[in-house]
Each structure stands twice: as C-alpha cells, then as structure tokens.
Design an enzyme around this catalytic site. Structure first.
Site, short mmCIF file in Angstrom:
data_model
loop_
_atom_site.label_atom_id
_atom_site.label_comp_id
_atom_site.label_asym_id
_atom_site.label_seq_id
_atom_site.Cartn_x
_atom_site.Cartn_y
_atom_site.Cartn_z
N LYS A 22 -5.14 68.10 62.92
CA LYS A 22 -6.19 68.10 63.95
C LYS A 22 -5.85 67.07 65.03
O LYS A 22 -5.90 67.36 66.22
CB LYS A 22 -7.53 67.74 63.32
N ASN A 23 -5.46 65.87 64.61
CA ASN A 23 -5.29 64.76 65.56
C ASN A 23 -3.99 64.84 66.35
O ASN A 23 -3.76 64.04 67.25
CB ASN A 23 -5.42 63.42 64.84
N ARG A 92 -15.42 62.84 70.58
CA ARG A 92 -14.96 61.65 71.28
C ARG A 92 -13.60 61.88 71.91
O ARG A 92 -13.30 61.37 72.99
CB ARG A 92 -14.89 60.50 70.28
N CYS A 116 -20.61 56.85 68.19
CA CYS A 116 -20.43 57.76 67.05
C CYS A 116 -20.73 56.93 65.81
O CYS A 116 -20.87 55.72 65.86
CB CYS A 116 -19.03 58.34 67.04
N ARG A 121 -16.80 52.36 69.50
CA ARG A 121 -15.59 53.06 69.97
C ARG A 121 -15.53 53.12 71.50
O ARG A 121 -15.62 54.17 72.11
CB ARG A 121 -15.50 54.45 69.34
N ASP A 305 -8.40 56.64 58.04
CA ASP A 305 -9.00 57.96 57.79
C ASP A 305 -8.91 58.37 56.33
O ASP A 305 -9.47 59.41 55.95
CB ASP A 305 -8.32 59.02 58.66
N ARG A 397 -15.41 69.78 61.05
CA ARG A 397 -14.67 69.26 62.21
C ARG A 397 -13.23 68.96 61.83
O ARG A 397 -12.36 68.91 62.70
CB ARG A 397 -15.32 67.96 62.72
C1 EPZ Z 1 -7.91 58.25 66.55
O1 EPZ Z 1 -9.14 57.83 67.11
C2 EPZ Z 1 -8.26 59.35 65.57
N1 EPZ Z 1 -8.90 60.45 66.28
C3 EPZ Z 1 -9.20 58.79 64.50
O2 EPZ Z 1 -9.43 59.84 63.55
C4 EPZ Z 1 -8.52 57.64 63.79
O3 EPZ Z 1 -9.43 57.07 62.87
C5 EPZ Z 1 -8.10 56.57 64.82
O4 EPZ Z 1 -7.27 57.18 65.84
C6 EPZ Z 1 -7.33 55.43 64.19
O5 EPZ Z 1 -6.19 55.92 63.57
C7 EPZ Z 1 -8.12 61.35 66.93
O6 EPZ Z 1 -6.90 61.24 66.96
C8 EPZ Z 1 -8.83 62.47 67.62
P1 EPZ Z 1 -8.20 54.16 68.41
P2 EPZ Z 1 -9.16 56.85 68.40
O7 EPZ Z 1 -8.28 54.28 69.90
O8 EPZ Z 1 -8.09 57.25 69.35
C9 EPZ Z 1 -11.02 50.43 69.34
C10 EPZ Z 1 -10.68 61.36 62.29
O9 EPZ Z 1 -11.35 61.16 61.29
N2 EPZ Z 1 -10.81 50.75 70.75
O10 EPZ Z 1 -6.89 53.85 67.77
O11 EPZ Z 1 -10.55 56.79 68.89
C11 EPZ Z 1 -11.89 51.47 68.66
O12 EPZ Z 1 -13.26 51.17 68.86
C12 EPZ Z 1 -10.76 60.38 63.44
O13 EPZ Z 1 -9.87 62.30 62.44
C13 EPZ Z 1 -11.28 49.89 71.73
O14 EPZ Z 1 -11.87 48.87 71.43
O15 EPZ Z 1 -8.77 55.47 67.71
C14 EPZ Z 1 -11.50 51.36 67.21
O16 EPZ Z 1 -12.23 50.29 66.61
C15 EPZ Z 1 -11.81 59.32 63.19
N3 EPZ Z 1 -11.07 50.19 73.04
C16 EPZ Z 1 -10.02 50.98 67.28
O17 EPZ Z 1 -9.80 50.50 68.62
C17 EPZ Z 1 -10.39 51.32 73.43
O18 EPZ Z 1 -10.21 51.52 74.65
C18 EPZ Z 1 -9.10 52.15 66.98
O19 EPZ Z 1 -9.33 53.12 67.96
C19 EPZ Z 1 -9.93 52.19 72.42
C20 EPZ Z 1 -10.14 51.89 71.10
#
Ligand code: EPZ
Length: 418
Positions: A22-23, A92, A116, A121, A305, A397
């Site tokens: 998915k990701n 998201r 969320c 996030r 995850d 999802r």
């Molecule tokens: C991706 O989310 C995945 N989603 C998530 O999977 C996964 O948990 C996550 O990466 C971490 O591996 C998809 O790929 C669609 P991040 P993403 O930006 O991109 C903070 C699932 O279950 N952050 O690496 O949103 C954020 O709040 C989902 O399939 C900021 O602070 O993850 C989080 O605490 C859930 N500012 C951390 O970084 C930003 O601008 C990691 O977020 C961006 C992120």
C-alpha cells in the site's frame, strides 16, 4: 458497518500470498501526475486507500482505471490545482498531491489534512522543503496555498527527521525543478526506493536511494512507465506474527525477506523457526516463545507499523517485555482494547510494559487505526471463545482480503454486514 467475528484457538497452517505494498503504491500513483503519458502499475492491492487515490487522480484530471490488481492511467488533460477537504480528509497520504502539482502547475491549494488517531502528524517538513525549492506558502480558509511563480529551483534540503512522506513529496517535486536538489537525512524505507525506481523509469535522474543522501538532477519532462509494486512488508510482518501467536506453521509467498528481516530476526530470537527463501518465508512454531523487547525506529529498524501486532504477541508469552514507540506520539490507543482480552499491559507515555498472561478470552473490541486493528484480529485468533471486531473499515484501508486469507489458513473468521 461491517464487523469481523472470530472464534479463536485455531493454529494457522498453509500458504498466504502477500499483496503489493500500500505504502509504495500510493506515492507511485501520485507520480503518474508528473507525466502526460499513460502508465501501468501492477501488483496493486485492492484497498480503500487505493480507491481513494484513484478517485482523487480522476478528480484532478488524470484518467485512472483499476482492474483487478492493475491500474492504468491515461494521457491527461488540464489538471485542477485544488485538492478539496472531502478527498483529503479520507487519507493523510493525500498531501502527496502537492509535490506533483507544484512541479507541473507551479501551484496547488490543498485542504489541511486534519489529524488522525495516531497523532497530530504535521506536514511542516513538507512545507519547509517546498519553500526551499522556491514556493511561497500561505494558509487561508483551511487550505494550504502553495505557489512558485518562477517555477521550482533545486536546493539542499536537510531533513530534521527522515520523514517518509516529506521525502516522497520532495522527490515528486524536485524531479522537474531547475537544477540539482540534495536531500540529507532522507528516509531509507523500501517504499522510497520503489518510488525512485519508478521516477528513474520515467526519465528522472536520481541517485542515492536507500542511503542517507539522495541527489536529484531536475529534468524538463517525464515519460509514462510500467511497474510492478514491491510486496507489502507490513502485511508480511502481520502474517508472520499471526503464525506465531496461533502456534501455527505458515508459508508467506511473494515477499521480499530483506525488507522485513528485522522482524524475522526478532521472531527467531524469541524461538520461532523462520526459514527465508528468495521470495518466501516459512514461520513455524516449535516451542514456547520468549518475550523480546523492541524499540520502533526508522528503516531498517523495527517498523512502527508492526508495533501493535508485536505487543499482541508479547502479551501471551510467559515473562516481561518492553515496547518503546519512538515514531508517533500516540500509537498505544489499542492497548485498552487488548486489555479487554485479558492482557496485562502498563503504558507510560511512549513505553508499554507487558507481563505475559496464560490466555486471552474473546471479547467485543473496536478498531482505532489500521495497524491497531491488525493487533486486535491477531488477539482474537489466539483467544478462547468469540471475538467481535467492529469499525473494520480501518482494516480495509490496509489489508487486502484479510478474512479470506486468514480463513484459508484455517482461522474460524467471518465478516458480517450490519
Ligand atoms: C508513512 O507515514 C506511512 N504511511 C505510515 O504508515 C508509517 O507509519 C510512517 O510512514 C512511518 O514509517 C504511508 O506511507 C502512506 P512520516 P508518514 O512522515 O509519511 C512526524 C500505515 O499504517 N512528521 O515518516 O506520515 C510525524 O508526525 C501508515 O500504513 C512531522 O513532524 O510518516 C510522525 O510522528 C501509518 N512533520 C513522524 O514524523 C512532517 O512534516 C513520522 O512521520 C512529517 C512528519
């Protein structure tokens, strides 16, 4: 709303085919906006988030059709530059519309993503990166308005945290910027490498995927592509843990063992028999497992995850274990639901302290987010008696044909429409 009913206690046995990631599919779908040529994406999982993205692309002006596990996109006409709330609020990852539209139209207005259940996030790193690439950003009426009057220009972007989404949005915009972009402290997940593989197939000039630094030399235009999405490493981890928690013997097919070896190694350490081949993994329960502490980290560390699924397993192993969540600030919401099965878990801020119990008793439980839902299903599979899981739309999802795949492995599980 659908519910899933499980009568637990059955050992899972047999083969399960792991679906496409998915990701990985989501950013690749948004990448199709970068070219006006048609593209074909194979091994796409049938999931709600994929349907949402297909709807989104068609709304924006990119004709996109999903047939089975293949998506075809067609030559596009004029794109809209506005991403409305009713689409963005569903997922998201919709923020990934920003990179490609900024690159193609020099502007994009996207509704604020909304929170969320696993934390606030924010997208501050995405927006900071767009500013460095030459965009002006303002927030008006619940929309993030982004404009780069003179087009995007390459820059050096040093991420404060290797954010997956921010890395993807930078890749999806810098490929068509003028000049060179360097991303430092970049996310190294396999899904990033899959996206870079696609962008280079389209004619982009990107090097360094999988390392700390990615370099992008901007080009003027990009071609269509054909690509087969990598296997879903989180679905694979979920089925490996399902085999462990039910003391079963399961062969996972269509997997990339390397992408999930941190979980395989932890399971081996706990005493599970794990045999990896080129595209399959066999997991066989042979003795009582020993609890193992984990700390979630960015790739190649233990994936956040798979954290909830791991906790569910630890709850049924004799002894104590500790699970530390370092990626999201609120990813233990499911613990209260696990306690309804009889789990003995104490959570303080980012650490769950688990004391194993002899058994779980089936219970009515409610899913709060995608991976939490997986943990509750695993608990139901191991529990004595009946479990009723509600709000299963969260599961839809991210897990293709979940109850069908589990039923084929011998679980007593069914979905009821209510
Ligand atoms: C991706 O989310 C995945 N989603 C998530 O999977 C996964 O948990 C996550 O990466 C971490 O591996 C998809 O790929 C669609 P991040 P993403 O930006 O991109 C903070 C699932 O279950 N952050 O690496 O949103 C954020 O709040 C989902 O399939 C900021 O602070 O993850 C989080 O605490 C859930 N500012 C951390 O970084 C930003 O601008 C990691 O977020 C961006 C992120």
């Amino acid at each position: 709303m659908d519910k899933i009913i499980i009568h637990g206690g059955k050992k899972l046995k047999g083969e399960v085919i792991i679906s496409g990631s998915k990701n990985s599919t989501l950013p690749i779908l948004f990448a199709t906006l970068l070219s006006d040529e048609p593209s074909i994406i194979k091994n796409v999982p049938s999931l709600a988030d994929i349907d949402t993205t297909v709807e989104f692309l068609n709304f924006i002006g990119k004709k996109t059709v999903k047939k089975g596990n293949t998506i075809r996109t067609y030559s596009s006409c004029k794109y809209k530059h506005i991403a409305p709330y009713d689409l963005v609020r569903k997922m998201r990852a919709s923020v990934l519309i920003m990179g490609p539209l900024l690159a193609r139209l020099n502007r994009v207005d996207v509704s604020l993503p909304g929170g969320c259940t696993i934390g606030a996030r924010p997208i501050d790193m995405h927006l900071d990166a767009f500013r460095k690439l030459g965009a002006e950003i303002s927030i008006e009426g619940g929309y993030i308005k982004t404009l780069s009057k003179d087009g995007l220009k390459g820059a050096v972007i040093d991420l404060k945290f290797p954010s997956v989404g921010a890395t993807e949005n930078i890749l999806l915009s810098a490929v068509l910027a003028k000049g060179k972009t360097t991303i430092i402290n970049v996310a190294k997940e396999p899904e990033i490498e899959d996206l870079v593989d696609v962008l280079n197939k389209m004619g982009a000039k990107i090097s360094g995927a999988g390392t700390e630094k990615i370099i992008i030399d901007g080009v003027d235009s990009l071609r269509g592509f054909t690509h087969e999405v990598i296997p879903d490493r989180i679905e694979a981890a979920t089925y490996m843990i399902a085999a462990a928690i039910t003391k079963g013997d399961v062969v996972l097919k269509n997997v990339t063992p390397k992408h999930i070896e941190v979980v395989s190694n932890k399971l081996k350490k706990s005493g599970l028999c794990v045999k990896e081949n080129k595209t399959s993994i066999r997991v066989k329960w042979v003795r009582n497992l020993k609890p193992q502490n984990i700390k979630t980290e960015v790739y190649p560390g233990f994936p956040t995850d798979a954290q909830a699924q791991w906790v569910a397993l630890m709850c049924l192993l004799k002894g104590h274990s500790k699970v530390e969540e370092t990626i999201f600030e609120n990813r233990f919401m499911y613990v209260a639901e696990l306690q309804r099965f009889g789990a003995n878990i104490m959570v303080n801020s980012k650490v769950a302290n688990i004391t194993g119990v002899d058994k779980f008793s089936g219970a009515p439980v409610m899913v709060s987010d995608l991976r939490a839902g997986a943990a509750l299903v695993l608990a139901g599979l191991a529990a004595e008696g009946k479990t009723v899981v509600s709000r299963v739309y969260h599961l839809d999802r991210g897990y293709e044909l979940l109850e069908k795949k589990l039923k084929k492995l011998g679980a007593d599980i069914k979905r009821v429409h209510s």
